[in-house]
Scaffold this active site. Structure first.
Site: not given
Length: 240
Positions: A151, A155
């Protein structure tokens, strides 16, 4: 001549966030959906924006009648919208992650009176991946199972909620998953589930290239949740 079907009335909770904004934009493009309340954390700078009434979280109880609520907020906000749906007997679609065991129990209890779809990922492709992982784990007993997720750098949680859900599916099939996480650049979301045996390997992969897939999936689920009996539903239960 058939009468025109009224649009489905949506309450969007967490409307000021990235997912909330995507839901507002995509719903506005459709004639079969009408956002009757957009609820954000703070007081709105403008009460009505593009024909949509906006409310602060503190004003949630004053929201007009709706057919289904979609929640992409923070854990602290989930309790309030869940309670509202229970009081009004309306279904809830929620993609709020990071919730604790008490909130999971509350969702399960609410499913006794309303239809609830809570998921860590509303991509329809990931819903299919969950099922494939469970089937592969059951068909390949004794194989190593590794889940790798990537990600963007902003995140915070790792492994991702989607990775953990994939792990639960693998466990249901009898596997014991291991996890690895990568945070780099602006990666929207990539998940790879690898089953490794002697001399061979099976890989199941999903790559998200546009965040709109999550909002479209939530709208898809909201439409199919209305009219369902009380219960806890997975995204893959609502694919048809």
């Amino acid at each position: 001549m058939n009468a025109k079907t009224s649009p489905l009335r949506l309450l969007i909770h967490g409307a000021s966030g990235r997912m909330g904004q995507a839901l507002l934009r995509l719903a506005a493009e459709r004639d079969d959906l009408q956002v009757v309340a957009a609820v954000g954390k703070d007081a709105p700078g403008q009460r009505v924006v593009d024909g949509v009434p906006h409310f602060s979280a503190a004003e949630l109880d004053a929201a007009p009648e709706f057919d289904v609520a979609i929640d992409f907020s923070l854990p602290a906000g989930l309790d309030h919208v869940l309670a509202l749906c229970v009081r009004r007997g309306r279904p809830l679609v929620s993609g709020t992650t990071g919730i604790d065991a008490t909130q999971r129990s509350a969702l399960e209890a609410a499913a006794g009176t309303i239809a609830v779809a809570w998921a860590t990922n509303f991509s329809l492709g990931v819903a299919v991946l969950n099922e494939l992982v469970e089937r592969a784990a059951a068909a390949l007993p004794g194989w190593d199972c590794d889940i790798v997720e990537s990600h963007h750098v902003h995140k915070l949680d790792a492994p991702s909620g989607t990775a953990l859900t994939l792990g639960e599916c693998a466990e249901q099939g009898g596997a014991t998953p291991r996890y690895a996480s990568l945070r780099a650049g602006d990666i929207i979301g990539e998940h790879s589930v690898q089953f490794t045996g002697l001399g061979e390997r099976v890989e199941l992969v999903h790559r998200a290239t546009n965040r709109d897939i999550f909002a479209r999936g939530a709208l898809h689920c909201a439409q199919r949740l209305v009219g369902r009996p009380p219960g806890a539903y997975r995204v893959r239960d609502l694919l048809d």
